[in-house]
Design a protein around this motif. Structure first.
Motif, PDB file in Angstrom:
ATOM      1  N   LEU A  26      90.025 145.411 -41.890  1.00  0.00           N
ATOM      2  CA  LEU A  26      91.167 145.926 -42.630  1.00  0.00           C
ATOM      3  C   LEU A  26      90.652 146.808 -43.756  1.00  0.00           C
ATOM      4  N   LEU A  27      91.249 147.968 -43.935  1.00  0.00           N
ATOM      5  CA  LEU A  27      90.923 148.793 -45.094  1.00  0.00           C
ATOM      6  C   LEU A  27      91.802 148.383 -46.273  1.00  0.00           C
ATOM      7  N   VAL A  28      91.202 148.270 -47.443  1.00  0.00           N
ATOM      8  CA  VAL A  28      91.960 148.006 -48.664  1.00  0.00           C
ATOM      9  C   VAL A  28      91.543 149.040 -49.698  1.00  0.00           C
ATOM     10  N   SER A  29      92.506 149.472 -50.508  1.00  0.00           N
ATOM     11  CA  SER A  29      92.215 150.542 -51.459  1.00  0.00           C
ATOM     12  C   SER A  29      91.392 150.057 -52.636  1.00  0.00           C
ATOM     13  N   THR A  30      91.508 148.774 -52.983  1.00  0.00           N
ATOM     14  CA  THR A  30      90.705 148.181 -54.053  1.00  0.00           C
ATOM     15  C   THR A  30      90.275 146.798 -53.614  1.00  0.00           C
ATOM     16  N   PRO A  31      89.040 146.402 -53.912  1.00  0.00           N
ATOM     17  CA  PRO A  31      88.599 145.065 -53.530  1.00  0.00           C
ATOM     18  C   PRO A  31      89.266 144.010 -54.407  1.00  0.00           C
ATOM     19  N   TYR A  32      89.805 142.981 -53.785  1.00  0.00           N
ATOM     20  CA  TYR A  32      90.402 141.898 -54.561  1.00  0.00           C
ATOM     21  C   TYR A  32      90.305 140.617 -53.757  1.00  0.00           C
ATOM     22  N   GLY A  33      90.271 139.511 -54.462  1.00  0.00           N
ATOM     23  CA  GLY A  33      90.206 138.223 -53.793  1.00  0.00           C
ATOM     24  C   GLY A  33      91.522 137.898 -53.119  1.00  0.00           C
ATOM     25  N   PRO A  34      91.486 137.097 -52.070  1.00  0.00           N
ATOM     26  CA  PRO A  34      92.725 136.744 -51.374  1.00  0.00           C
ATOM     27  C   PRO A  34      93.645 135.928 -52.273  1.00  0.00           C
ATOM     28  N   GLY A  35      94.941 136.069 -52.052  1.00  0.00           N
ATOM     29  CA  GLY A  35      95.916 135.266 -52.770  1.00  0.00           C
ATOM     30  C   GLY A  35      96.126 133.935 -52.071  1.00  0.00           C
ATOM     31  N   ARG A  36      97.247 133.331 -52.379  1.00  0.00           N
ATOM     32  CA  ARG A  36      97.559 132.039 -51.763  1.00  0.00           C
ATOM     33  C   ARG A  36      98.124 132.283 -50.362  1.00  0.00           C
ATOM     34  N   PRO A  37      97.455 131.782 -49.330  1.00  0.00           N
ATOM     35  CA  PRO A  37      97.923 132.055 -47.965  1.00  0.00           C
ATOM     36  C   PRO A  37      99.307 131.457 -47.705  1.00  0.00           C
ATOM     37  N   THR A  38     100.046 132.113 -46.841  1.00  0.00           N
ATOM     38  CA  THR A  38     101.313 131.581 -46.353  1.00  0.00           C
ATOM     39  C   THR A  38     101.046 130.823 -45.062  1.00  0.00           C
ATOM     40  N   ALA A  39     101.538 129.602 -44.966  1.00  0.00           N
ATOM     41  CA  ALA A  39     101.307 128.783 -43.772  1.00  0.00           C
ATOM     42  C   ALA A  39     101.889 129.482 -42.539  1.00  0.00           C
ATOM     43  N   LEU A  40     101.079 129.595 -41.499  1.00  0.00           N
ATOM     44  CA  LEU A  40     101.548 130.272 -40.289  1.00  0.00           C
ATOM     45  C   LEU A  40     102.641 129.492 -39.586  1.00  0.00           C
ATOM     46  N   ALA A  41     102.761 128.204 -39.898  1.00  0.00           N
ATOM     47  CA  ALA A  41     103.862 127.424 -39.324  1.00  0.00           C
ATOM     48  C   ALA A  41     105.211 128.015 -39.737  1.00  0.00           C
ATOM     49  N   ALA A  42     105.258 128.588 -40.938  1.00  0.00           N
ATOM     50  CA  ALA A  42     106.497 129.206 -41.392  1.00  0.00           C
ATOM     51  C   ALA A  42     106.822 130.452 -40.576  1.00  0.00           C
ATOM     52  N   VAL A  43     105.787 131.125 -40.081  1.00  0.00           N
ATOM     53  CA  VAL A  43     105.988 132.285 -39.212  1.00  0.00           C
ATOM     54  C   VAL A  43     106.388 131.815 -37.815  1.00  0.00           C
ATOM     55  N   ASP A  44     105.695 130.785 -37.330  1.00  0.00           N
ATOM     56  CA  ASP A  44     105.948 130.286 -35.980  1.00  0.00           C
ATOM     57  C   ASP A  44     107.390 129.823 -35.794  1.00  0.00           C
ATOM     58  N   THR A  45     107.956 129.203 -36.823  1.00  0.00           N
ATOM     59  CA  THR A  45     109.286 128.595 -36.694  1.00  0.00           C
ATOM     60  C   THR A  45     110.417 129.521 -37.106  1.00  0.00           C
ATOM     61  N   LEU A  46     110.091 130.707 -37.604  1.00  0.00           N
ATOM     62  CA  LEU A  46     111.148 131.603 -38.073  1.00  0.00           C
ATOM     63  C   LEU A  46     111.904 132.208 -36.893  1.00  0.00           C
ATOM     64  N   ASP A  47     113.211 132.168 -36.935  1.00  0.00           N
ATOM     65  CA  ASP A  47     114.064 132.763 -35.903  1.00  0.00           C
ATOM     66  C   ASP A  47     114.306 134.219 -36.293  1.00  0.00           C
ATOM     67  N   LEU A  48     113.475 135.113 -35.771  1.00  0.00           N
ATOM     68  CA  LEU A  48     113.507 136.508 -36.185  1.00  0.00           C
ATOM     69  C   LEU A  48     114.868 137.140 -35.958  1.00  0.00           C
ATOM     70  N   HIS A  49     115.458 136.907 -34.794  1.00  0.00           N
ATOM     71  CA  HIS A  49     116.745 137.521 -34.486  1.00  0.00           C
ATOM     72  C   HIS A  49     117.812 137.060 -35.474  1.00  0.00           C
ATOM     73  N   ALA A  50     117.841 135.749 -35.756  1.00  0.00           N
ATOM     74  CA  ALA A  50     118.864 135.212 -36.654  1.00  0.00           C
ATOM     75  C   ALA A  50     118.695 135.729 -38.080  1.00  0.00           C
ATOM     76  N   VAL A  51     117.447 135.791 -38.564  1.00  0.00           N
ATOM     77  CA  VAL A  51     117.203 136.238 -39.936  1.00  0.00           C
ATOM     78  C   VAL A  51     117.523 137.721 -40.073  1.00  0.00           C
ATOM     79  N   LEU A  52     117.110 138.526 -39.109  1.00  0.00           N
ATOM     80  CA  LEU A  52     117.412 139.956 -39.199  1.00  0.00           C
ATOM     81  C   LEU A  52     118.914 140.220 -39.083  1.00  0.00           C
ATOM     82  N   GLU A  53     119.601 139.453 -38.251  1.00  0.00           N
ATOM     83  CA  GLU A  53     121.051 139.635 -38.158  1.00  0.00           C
ATOM     84  C   GLU A  53     121.718 139.288 -39.488  1.00  0.00           C
TER      85      GLU A  53
END
Length: 226
Positions: A19-46
């Motif tokens: 990944l290219l980044v414009s400035t070097p910085y330490g990672p922030g607090r990760p978001t749990a991928l379980a929150a991505v896995d369980t998200l109903d994309l169609h429902a949220v976008l609607e």
């Protein structure tokens, strides 16, 4: 460019996405991928579309500003917004069988453009992200932005599947995405542009580019920026 390409070719062995980044910085607090896995994309976008549609109707019903106060970039008209009076669902994907539609090659082309194009990424640095897929990079890195990362990553996963999209660069709070299979016609791009609007990205929703113009810019566009 050479280092990025080398790391891309070794990704399956290392498990690290370049990944290219414009400035070097330490990672922030990760978001749990379980929150991505369980998200109903169609429902949220609607749901988000209903909010967007209500705002759009208020804007269209409001009196127009006097000519002397209209934006210089759009002096005579108001932005009509997306031309849908009901939620149209997700835009159709572009078949992966298309000749030349290689996501890895599209990512390399996008990186070359970001490094040497008319508006190059300032002071690019190479980051290596331990993500299973490109779409999860913002969540794994704990990308520091106001965007809701579970929704953003779920949408990126869908774009991976439908358009061969790959996250290739961050410039502060700006994200750049390569696209192997972009829209090929105006109708499809008009539909797809609604998904871009619903990311909430400022560069799309700040009112400076009318919706029809933004949609037209997506035709054959192999690099999306938010």
């Amino acid at each position: 460019m050479g280092s990025w390409t080398h790391c891309q070719s070794a990704r399956e062995e290392t498990g690290l996405w370049p990944l290219l980044v414009s400035t070097p910085y330490g990672p922030g607090r990760p978001t749990a991928l379980a929150a991505v896995d369980t998200l109903d994309l169609h429902a949220v976008l609607e749901r988000d579309w209903h909010s967007y549609r209500a705002f759009q109707l208020r804007q269209l019903a409001a009196p127009q500003e006097p000519r002397t106060y209209r934006r210089a970039s759009n002096p005579g008209t108001r932005d009509p917004g997306a031309p849908f009076d009901r939620w149209p669902g997700l835009a159709a994907g572009i078949p992966s069988s298309l000749a030349g539609a290689d996501p890895a090659a599209a990512a390399r082309t996008a990186i070359a453009r970001l490094m040497a194009g008319p508006y190059p990424l300032p002071k690019p640095h190479l980051a290596l992200v331990p993500a299973t897929r490109s779409a999860d990079i913002p969540a794994v890195m704990g990308w520091q932005t106001e965007a809701p990362l579970p929704l953003l990553c779920a949408l990126l996963r869908s774009w991976e599947d439908r358009f061969g999209a790959r996250v290739v660069a961050f410039d502060g709070a700006m994200m750049h995405v390569s696209v192997a299979r972009p829209s090929r016609d105006a109708d499809h791009a008009t539909h797809l542009a609604l998904e871009h609007v619903l990311t909430g990205a400022d560069n799309i929703n700040d009112g400076t580019v009318p919706y029809p113009d933004y949609a037209a810019s997506l035709v054959d566009s192999a690099l999306w920026s938010f």
